[in-house]
Design a protein around this motif. Structure first.
Motif, PDB file in Angstrom:
ATOM      1  N   ALA A  76       0.838  -1.210   0.000  1.00 16.74           N
ATOM      2  CA  ALA A  76       0.000   0.000   0.000  1.00 16.74           C
ATOM      3  C   ALA A  76       0.867   1.252   0.000  1.00 16.74           C
ATOM      4  N   LEU A  77       1.938   1.245   0.797  1.00 19.56           N
ATOM      5  CA  LEU A  77       2.841   2.406   0.823  1.00 19.56           C
ATOM      6  C   LEU A  77       3.508   2.614  -0.535  1.00 19.56           C
ATOM      7  N   LEU A  78       3.966   1.532  -1.147  1.00 20.53           N
ATOM      8  CA  LEU A  78       4.606   1.647  -2.454  1.00 20.53           C
ATOM      9  C   LEU A  78       3.615   2.183  -3.482  1.00 20.53           C
ATOM     10  N   CYS A  79       2.390   1.699  -3.428  1.00 18.45           N
ATOM     11  CA  CYS A  79       1.351   2.179  -4.339  1.00 18.45           C
ATOM     12  C   CYS A  79       1.125   3.678  -4.151  1.00 18.45           C
ATOM     13  N   LEU A  80       1.020   4.119  -2.914  1.00 16.95           N
ATOM     14  CA  LEU A  80       0.818   5.547  -2.631  1.00 16.95           C
ATOM     15  C   LEU A  80       1.987   6.385  -3.127  1.00 16.95           C
ATOM     16  N   ILE A  81       3.187   5.882  -2.944  1.00 11.77           N
ATOM     17  CA  ILE A  81       4.383   6.601  -3.412  1.00 11.77           C
ATOM     18  C   ILE A  81       4.343   6.748  -4.932  1.00 11.77           C
ATOM     19  N   PHE A  82       4.087   5.651  -5.635  1.00 13.91           N
ATOM     20  CA  PHE A  82       4.019   5.729  -7.096  1.00 13.91           C
ATOM     21  C   PHE A  82       2.916   6.684  -7.540  1.00 13.91           C
ATOM     22  N   ARG A  83       1.738   6.541  -6.969  1.00 14.70           N
ATOM     23  CA  ARG A  83       0.614   7.387  -7.391  1.00 14.70           C
ATOM     24  C   ARG A  83       0.904   8.867  -7.154  1.00 14.70           C
ATOM     25  N   GLU A  84       1.448   9.193  -6.002  1.00 12.67           N
ATOM     26  CA  GLU A  84       1.768  10.593  -5.712  1.00 12.67           C
ATOM     27  C   GLU A  84       2.860  11.100  -6.647  1.00 12.67           C
ATOM     28  N   ALA A  85       3.879  10.285  -6.889  1.00 12.69           N
ATOM     29  CA  ALA A  85       4.966  10.693  -7.782  1.00 12.69           C
ATOM     30  C   ALA A  85       4.449  10.918  -9.202  1.00 12.69           C
ATOM     31  N   PHE A  86       3.556  10.045  -9.662  1.00 17.26           N
ATOM     32  CA  PHE A  86       3.002  10.230 -11.000  1.00 17.26           C
ATOM     33  C   PHE A  86       2.128  11.482 -11.065  1.00 17.26           C
ATOM     34  N   GLU A  87       1.381  11.747 -10.018  1.00 15.47           N
ATOM     35  CA  GLU A  87       0.578  12.974  -9.995  1.00 15.47           C
ATOM     36  C   GLU A  87       1.461  14.214 -10.062  1.00 15.47           C
ATOM     37  N   ARG A  88       2.628  14.140  -9.478  1.00 15.79           N
ATOM     38  CA  ARG A  88       3.551  15.272  -9.464  1.00 15.79           C
ATOM     39  C   ARG A  88       4.271  15.468 -10.802  1.00 15.79           C
ATOM     40  N   HIS A  89       4.515  14.379 -11.518  1.00 15.74           N
ATOM     41  CA  HIS A  89       5.404  14.460 -12.678  1.00 15.74           C
ATOM     42  C   HIS A  89       4.773  14.118 -14.023  1.00 15.74           C
ATOM     43  N   ALA A  90       3.553  13.637 -14.038  1.00 13.76           N
ATOM     44  CA  ALA A  90       2.952  13.215 -15.312  1.00 13.76           C
ATOM     45  C   ALA A  90       1.712  14.045 -15.616  1.00 13.76           C
ATOM     46  N   PRO A  91       1.394  14.180 -16.899  1.00 14.83           N
ATOM     47  CA  PRO A  91       0.110  14.796 -17.255  1.00 14.83           C
ATOM     48  C   PRO A  91      -1.031  13.984 -16.625  1.00 14.83           C
ATOM     49  N   GLU A  92      -2.157  14.638 -16.436  1.00 17.79           N
ATOM     50  CA  GLU A  92      -3.261  14.037 -15.675  1.00 17.79           C
ATOM     51  C   GLU A  92      -3.693  12.656 -16.182  1.00 17.79           C
ATOM     52  N   LYS A  93      -3.917  12.513 -17.486  1.00 15.82           N
ATOM     53  CA  LYS A  93      -4.362  11.225 -18.026  1.00 15.82           C
ATOM     54  C   LYS A  93      -3.317  10.127 -17.830  1.00 15.82           C
ATOM     55  N   SER A 150       8.855   2.003 -12.169  1.00 20.95           N
ATOM     56  CA  SER A 150      10.083   2.733 -11.822  1.00 20.95           C
ATOM     57  C   SER A 150      10.706   3.386 -13.049  1.00 20.95           C
ATOM     58  N   VAL A 151      10.751   2.653 -14.154  1.00 23.09           N
ATOM     59  CA  VAL A 151      11.303   3.214 -15.397  1.00 23.09           C
ATOM     60  C   VAL A 151      10.419   4.358 -15.892  1.00 23.09           C
ATOM     61  N   ALA A 152       9.111   4.171 -15.832  1.00 21.01           N
ATOM     62  CA  ALA A 152       8.195   5.245 -16.255  1.00 21.01           C
ATOM     63  C   ALA A 152       8.403   6.489 -15.409  1.00 21.01           C
ATOM     64  N   LEU A 153       8.532   6.302 -14.107  1.00 18.98           N
ATOM     65  CA  LEU A 153       8.742   7.450 -13.221  1.00 18.98           C
ATOM     66  C   LEU A 153      10.094   8.110 -13.488  1.00 18.98           C
ATOM     67  N   ALA A 154      11.132   7.309 -13.632  1.00 12.94           N
ATOM     68  CA  ALA A 154      12.459   7.871 -13.914  1.00 12.94           C
ATOM     69  C   ALA A 154      12.447   8.656 -15.216  1.00 12.94           C
ATOM     70  N   LEU A 156       9.877  10.128 -16.609  1.00  8.88           N
ATOM     71  CA  LEU A 156       9.115  11.367 -16.397  1.00  8.88           C
ATOM     72  C   LEU A 156       9.958  12.410 -15.659  1.00  8.88           C
ATOM     73  N   VAL A 157      10.648  11.982 -14.629  1.00 11.86           N
ATOM     74  CA  VAL A 157      11.454  12.910 -13.831  1.00 11.86           C
ATOM     75  C   VAL A 157      12.627  13.448 -14.648  1.00 11.86           C
ATOM     76  N   LEU A 158      13.279  12.571 -15.385  1.00 10.56           N
ATOM     77  CA  LEU A 158      14.466  12.995 -16.145  1.00 10.56           C
ATOM     78  C   LEU A 158      14.149  13.855 -17.348  1.00 10.56           C
ATOM     79  N   THR A 159      12.951  13.727 -17.909  1.00 12.31           N
ATOM     80  CA  THR A 159      12.591  14.521 -19.090  1.00 12.31           C
ATOM     81  C   THR A 159      11.749  15.748 -18.733  1.00 12.31           C
ATOM     82  N   GLN A 160      11.457  15.906 -17.467  1.00 14.64           N
ATOM     83  CA  GLN A 160      10.634  17.051 -17.053  1.00 14.64           C
ATOM     84  C   GLN A 160      11.468  18.336 -17.118  1.00 14.64           C
ATOM     85  N   ARG A 161      10.838  19.354 -17.682  1.00 15.68           N
ATOM     86  CA  ARG A 161      11.523  20.639 -17.777  1.00 15.68           C
ATOM     87  C   ARG A 161      11.353  21.398 -16.467  1.00 15.68           C
ATOM     88  N   PRO A 162      12.426  22.047 -16.028  1.00 10.88           N
ATOM     89  CA  PRO A 162      12.290  22.845 -14.814  1.00 10.88           C
ATOM     90  C   PRO A 162      11.380  24.054 -15.064  1.00 10.88           C
TER      91      PRO A 162
END
Length: 164
Positions: A76-93, A150-154, A156-162
């Protein structure tokens, strides 16, 4: 979720994972990792029975009554971490899609834990061959989903523009 809460969630998950590793059995001679759900590679019913036979009573007790209860919280914690990270770094859809995959991963992890518990409760190995085969299949699927997320998150984070 605030940045502070997110960091706290990440820290709690890390501490929980460390507790599971430290509390887990370490005196098994028949296994690379002393946990059914740790290897990211398939194992046979024969290997699962050999692993169970190699566990001492103390190691089996720690696995059943310390590691497995902690592993009820970790997915559950890992799921919450992924979901929050994706909300922070990915477009909504995309965040919604990846978040659903994180929920599926947690579900696979819970199902895997239940199947593993069925084996641990019968350390003499008197269970059908399908039980360890299901456990190893679920473990492999879990690790593939974690790697994908993890790869999807990485990416997203690495290609995100500041922000400008």
């Amino acid at each position: 979720m605030s940045d502070r809460a997110f960091r706290a969630l990440f820290g709690v998950a890390g501490l929980l994972l460390l507790a599971m590793v430290l509390a887990g059995p370490r005196d098994c001679a028949a296994w690379v990792f002393c946990s059914f759900d740790a290897p990211g590679f398939p194992y046979s019913a024969r290997e699962a029975r050999a692993y169970l036979a190699s566990l001492t009573d103390g190691a089996l007790w720690r696995y059943l009554w310390i590691v497995q209860p902690l592993d009820l919280v970790f997915p559950a914690l890992l799921c919450l971490i992924f979901r929050e990270a994706f909300e922070r770094h990915a477009p909504e859809k995309l965040a919604a899609r990846l978040g659903r995959i994180a929920v599926i991963e947690a579900g696979v992890d819970y199902f895997e834990n239940a199947v593993i518990r069925a084996m641990l409760k019968r350390p003499e190995g008197d269970f059908p061959d399908m039980v360890p085969l299901a456990a190893t299949g679920l473990s492999t699927l879990k690790w593939l989903l974690i790697a994908f997320l993890s790869v999807a998150l990485a990416r997203l984070v690495l290609t995100q523009r500041p922000p400008a």
